[in-house]
Design a protein around this motif. Structure first.
Motif, short mmCIF file in Angstrom:
data_model
loop_
_atom_site.label_atom_id
_atom_site.label_comp_id
_atom_site.label_asym_id
_atom_site.label_seq_id
_atom_site.Cartn_x
_atom_site.Cartn_y
_atom_site.Cartn_z
N PHE A 419 0.84 -1.19 0.00
CA PHE A 419 0.00 0.00 0.00
C PHE A 419 0.88 1.25 0.00
O PHE A 419 2.05 1.20 0.34
N ASN A 420 0.30 2.33 -0.41
CA ASN A 420 0.98 3.63 -0.42
C ASN A 420 0.25 4.56 0.55
O ASN A 420 -0.85 5.02 0.27
N SER A 421 0.81 4.72 1.72
CA SER A 421 0.33 5.65 2.74
C SER A 421 -0.75 5.06 3.64
O SER A 421 -0.60 5.03 4.84
N LYS A 422 -1.86 4.56 3.05
CA LYS A 422 -2.97 4.12 3.89
C LYS A 422 -3.41 2.71 3.53
O LYS A 422 -3.46 2.33 2.35
N ARG A 459 -17.66 -7.93 13.14
CA ARG A 459 -16.54 -7.61 12.27
C ARG A 459 -16.17 -6.14 12.44
O ARG A 459 -17.04 -5.27 12.53
N HIS A 460 -14.89 -5.86 12.44
CA HIS A 460 -14.41 -4.50 12.64
C HIS A 460 -13.30 -4.21 11.63
O HIS A 460 -12.59 -5.13 11.19
N LYS A 461 -13.17 -2.95 11.28
CA LYS A 461 -12.07 -2.57 10.40
C LYS A 461 -11.65 -1.15 10.75
O LYS A 461 -12.45 -0.34 11.23
N LEU A 462 -10.39 -0.86 10.54
CA LEU A 462 -9.87 0.47 10.77
C LEU A 462 -8.71 0.72 9.83
O LEU A 462 -8.15 -0.20 9.24
N SER A 463 -8.40 2.00 9.70
CA SER A 463 -7.36 2.39 8.74
C SER A 463 -6.08 2.77 9.47
O SER A 463 -6.12 3.33 10.57
N TRP A 464 -4.94 2.45 8.85
CA TRP A 464 -3.64 2.92 9.36
C TRP A 464 -3.02 3.83 8.32
O TRP A 464 -2.85 3.44 7.16
N ASP A 465 -2.66 5.04 8.74
CA ASP A 465 -2.00 6.01 7.88
C ASP A 465 -0.51 6.00 8.22
O ASP A 465 -0.11 6.44 9.30
N ALA A 466 0.31 5.50 7.31
CA ALA A 466 1.75 5.37 7.55
C ALA A 466 2.55 6.50 6.92
O ALA A 466 3.79 6.41 6.82
N SER A 467 1.91 7.56 6.50
CA SER A 467 2.59 8.60 5.73
C SER A 467 3.74 9.26 6.47
O SER A 467 4.67 9.79 5.85
N ARG A 468 3.71 9.24 7.81
CA ARG A 468 4.79 9.88 8.56
C ARG A 468 5.93 8.93 8.88
O ARG A 468 6.89 9.32 9.58
N PHE A 469 5.84 7.69 8.39
CA PHE A 469 6.89 6.70 8.63
C PHE A 469 7.64 6.38 7.34
O PHE A 469 7.18 6.69 6.24
N ALA A 470 8.79 5.74 7.48
CA ALA A 470 9.59 5.35 6.32
C ALA A 470 8.96 4.16 5.62
O ALA A 470 8.31 3.31 6.24
N GLY A 483 -6.46 -13.68 25.60
CA GLY A 483 -5.17 -14.32 25.37
C GLY A 483 -4.85 -14.54 23.91
O GLY A 483 -3.75 -15.01 23.56
N PHE A 484 -5.76 -14.18 23.01
CA PHE A 484 -5.52 -14.33 21.57
C PHE A 484 -4.43 -13.36 21.12
O PHE A 484 -4.38 -12.21 21.55
N ARG A 485 -3.56 -13.84 20.22
CA ARG A 485 -2.52 -13.00 19.65
C ARG A 485 -2.18 -13.53 18.26
O ARG A 485 -1.91 -14.71 18.09
N ASN A 486 -2.20 -12.62 17.27
CA ASN A 486 -1.86 -13.03 15.92
C ASN A 486 -1.18 -11.85 15.22
O ASN A 486 -1.51 -10.69 15.46
N THR A 487 -0.20 -12.18 14.34
CA THR A 487 0.60 -11.14 13.69
C THR A 487 0.63 -11.39 12.18
O THR A 487 0.74 -12.54 11.73
N LYS A 488 0.51 -10.30 11.41
CA LYS A 488 0.60 -10.40 9.96
C LYS A 488 1.52 -9.29 9.44
O LYS A 488 1.75 -8.29 10.10
N LYS A 489 2.03 -9.53 8.20
CA LYS A 489 2.99 -8.58 7.61
C LYS A 489 2.26 -7.66 6.65
O LYS A 489 1.35 -8.05 5.93
N LEU A 490 2.73 -6.42 6.61
CA LEU A 490 2.26 -5.47 5.61
C LEU A 490 3.44 -4.75 5.01
O LEU A 490 4.48 -4.61 5.64
N ILE A 491 3.28 -4.27 3.79
CA ILE A 491 4.39 -3.67 3.03
C ILE A 491 3.97 -2.27 2.62
O ILE A 491 3.00 -2.08 1.89
N TYR A 492 4.76 -1.29 3.06
CA TYR A 492 4.50 0.11 2.76
C TYR A 492 5.49 0.58 1.70
O TYR A 492 6.70 0.52 1.89
N VAL A 493 4.96 1.03 0.56
CA VAL A 493 5.81 1.53 -0.53
C VAL A 493 5.46 2.97 -0.80
O VAL A 493 4.33 3.42 -0.60
N LYS A 494 6.46 3.73 -1.27
CA LYS A 494 6.25 5.13 -1.65
C LYS A 494 6.56 5.33 -3.13
O LYS A 494 7.39 4.64 -3.70
#
Length: 494
Positions: A419-422, A459-470, A483-494
Motif C-alpha cells: 500500500f501507499n500511505s494508507k 466484524r471491525h475494520k480500521l485504517s492505518w496512515d503510515a505517511s509519517r513513517f519510512a 489471550g488471543f494474539r496473531n501477527t501479519k505482515k504489511l508492506i509500505y511503498v512510496k
C-alpha cells in the motif's frame, strides 16, 4: 433633551444624539453621511425596536453583565495594565518634573476605576429611561433558596426550584414561558403559551429549560429576563448515523438542497437534546425540550421542502449552512459547550469514496455504532442512492453486512497490500473483547498502537496512515483480553 456631548464630562449624553439640541445634535442629510448611529436613531421611532433595545440594556447592565460597574472597571484596568511599563517612558516626555507615573497617571486611573463607572452607570441608565429606551418598570427577579441568580446559564439537577419575583411594589404581573419563546407577542399582546405568576411564583425544573419572563403593567412591558437551566443528561448514546454531504441533483434543483444529517439514540432511555448545538460544519441549536426516544432517529436537512419531496416525510428541522463536498469537521455540543461528538469526514480513502460521486451517504458499519465517528472504519457507503434517512441502512448490521457473529477470532490480511500511505486492517470477534492492535517495524520495535479499547462482537475494520513513517516492511499484531494474539505482515511503498 439637554445638549451635553463629547468632552462635557461624566454627564455627557450619547444615548440618542439625534434628539439633542444645539451644536451636538446629529444630523444626516445625505447618503454620504449615513452611519450606524443615525440608523439607531431612526429605528428608535419603532416601539418594537425600543423594547428589544431595552432587553439588551438589561442583559448587559444588570446581573453581572459586561457593562456593570465592576466588570467595566475590571476591563479598564486590564487595558491600563497592558501599557503600565510604557507609561514610565511616556511620563518622561510630559516636560514637568513634578508629574510622573506614580503621582499623576496611577491616581487618575484609580479614580476612574473606583468612581467613574459607578457614577456613569446611574447617569446613562437615567438617560435611557428619559429617552424611552428603557422602561421604568423592573423586570422579574430570579432566585433560588433566597439567592439571586445572575448568570445566563447554570447547571442544575432535575427537581431544581426557581422562584420568580416581582419587585415593583405590586405593580404589574409576571408573565413567563418555559419553551424559549418571548412571553410578549409582537404588538404587545400576551403569548398564548405564557404563564401568569402574579406577583411571584415558583417553577420546578425537570429538564434543560429556557425561562423567559417580563412584567406586564397595563399596556407596558418590562425588559426581558432570560436564563437557561441546564439539566445534565447522559448523551453518550446519541450517535451520528448518516451524513449525506454530496446528494445528486434532481431536475433543476441543485444537489446541495438535499443534504441531511441523521442522529440516533442507541440507548434504552430517552435523551434530552435541548439546547445542544452544531457549532462547526453546519449551524443548528435544538429547541429546549427536544427529547430523543430509545432507538429513535432525528434528521436535520438543508431544505425541508426538498427533503420531503424526495423522502416523503418531514425532517425534524433545517440546519444553517451547507456540508462541504470535500469533507469538513462537524461538532455537536451540549448547552454548556461540552462536546457530545465530533467527526471530520472526508471524500477520499480510507473514507468511503462512493458518497463523493454516486449520491450515496455515509452510514455506520454497525446498526448501533460504538466506535469513534472520526475513524474512517466507523463508516461505509449506504446501500441505496440518496441514503436512508430516519431508519437503519440495509447495508449495516450489528456485526457487519448481515453476517452472523463469527465463531472465533479472525485477523485478516490488510488491504491493499502493498500500500501507499494508507491501508485497512479488518478482524472479527465472537464476543465483546478488549482489543489492542499494534504496529511493529522489522526489528520488532513498536511503531504505533492504533487501537486499544473494548469492542462489541462482530466484524471491525480500521485504517492505518503510515505517511509519517519510512517505507518498508511492518507487522501488525492483534491481541485480546482472552489471550488471543496473531501477527501479519504489511508492506509500505512510496
Amino acid at each position: 433633551f439637554e445638549s451635553i456631548g463629547p468632552g462635557d464630562g461624566i454627564e455627557e449624553n450619547r444615548v440618542n444624539i439625534g434628539n439633542l439640541t444645539g451644536e451636538y445634535q446629529m444630523v444626516v442629510n445625505s447618503a454620504e453621511k449615513f452611519h450606524p448611529q443615525w440608523l439607531h436613531y431612526k429605528l428608535t421611532e419603532n416601539r418594537e425596536y425600543r423594547l428589544r433595545f431595552a432587553d439588551h440594556v438589561y442583559k448587559h447592565y444588570f446581573n453581572n453583565g459586561i457593562l456593570t460597574p465592576s466588570r467595566a472597571s475590571a476591563l479598564f484596568m486590564q487595558r491600563a495594565d497592558m501599557i503600565d511599563m510604557a507609561i514610565i517612558a511616556e511620563s518622561a516626555r510630559w516636560g514637568n518634573m513634578t508629574l510622573s507615573k506614580n503621582n499623576a497617571w496611577l491616581p487618575a486611573v484609580t479614580d476612574i476605576a473606583d468612581n467613574y463607572f459607578d457614577e456613569r452607570w446611574d447617569i446613562v441608565l437615567e438617560q435611557y429611561i428619559d429617552e424611552g429606551l428603557y422602561p421604568d418598570i423592573k423586570p422579574p427577579v430570579f432566585t433560588s433558596g433566597g439567592r439571586p441568580l445572575t448568570e445566563d446559564i447554570i447547571t442544575v439537577s432535575a427537581g431544581y426550584t426557581l422562584d420568580i419575583e416581582n419587585t415593583n411594589n405590586g405593580a404589574g404581573t409576571i408573565k413567563y414561558t418555559l419553551d424559549g419563546s418571548d412571553p410578549r407577542q409582537v404588538g404587545g399582546g400576551v403569548m398564548p403559551v405564557a404563564r401568569d405568576a402574579g406577583d411571584g411564583g415558583q417553577v420546578t425544573i425537570h429538564a434543560t429549560t429556557v425561562v423567559k419572563a417580563r412584567i406586564k403593567h397595563g399596556g407596558s412591558w418590562s425588559a426581558l429576563h432570560s436564563m437557561t437551566f441546564y439539566v445534565a443528561d447522559d448523551v453518550s448514546n446519541v450517535k451520528i448515523t448518516e451524513i449525506l454531504y454530496k446528494p445528486l441533483p434532481q431536475g433543476e434543483v441543485k444537489g446541495g438542497e438535499y443534504e441531511f444529517l441523521e442522529l440516533k439514540n442507541i440507548g434504552s432511555a430517552s435523551v434530552d437534546l435541548g439546547l445542544a448545538s452544531f457549532i462547526k460544519g453546519v449551524q443548528y441549536s435544538f429547541p429546549a425540550g427536544t427529547m430523543l426516544s430509545p432507538g429513535a432517529f432525528l434528521v436535520l436537512a438543508s431544505n425541508s421542502q426538498r427533503f420531503e419531496e424526495r423522502y416523503s416525510f418531514s425532517p425534524f428541522d433545517e440546519f444553517g449552512g451547507q456540508l462541504d463536498n470535500s469533507g469538513e469537521k462537524l461538532v455537536l455540543v451540549n448547552a454548556v459547550g461540552d462536546t457530545i461528538f465530533w467527526v471530520r469526514y472526508n471524500d477520499k480513502a480510507p473514507w468511503p469514496e462512493e458518497p463523493d460521486s454516486l449520491g450515496k451517504s455515509l452510514v455506520p458499519v454497525q446498526l448501533d455504532p460504538t466506535g469513534d465517528p472520526n475513524d474512517p472504519a466507523y463508516w461505509q457507503a449506504s446501500r441505496w442512492v440518496h441514503g436512508s434517512p430516519g431508519k437503519d441502512d440495509k447495508a449495516t448490521t450489528s456485526v457487519d453486512q448481515g453476517q452472523k457473529t463469527p465463531g472465533h477470532i479472525v485477523l485478516r490480511q490488510n488491504y491493499p497490500n502493498p500500500f501507499n500511505s494508507k491501508t485497512v486492517i479488518a478482524f472479527s470477534l465472537p464476543h465483546s473483547s478488549f482489543v489492542t492492535l499494534t504496529i511493529f517495524d522489522v526489528r520488532g520495535r513498536e511503531v504505533e498502537t492504533i487501537l486499544s479499547k473494548r469492542l462489541s462482537a462482530g466484524r471491525h475494520k480500521l485504517s492505518w496512515d503510515a505517511s509519517r513513517f519510512a517505507a518498508g516492511i511492518y507487522f501488525y499484531r492483534l491481541s485480546t483480553d482472552s489471550g488471543f494474539r496473531n501477527t501479519k505482515k504489511l508492506i509500505y511503498v512510496k
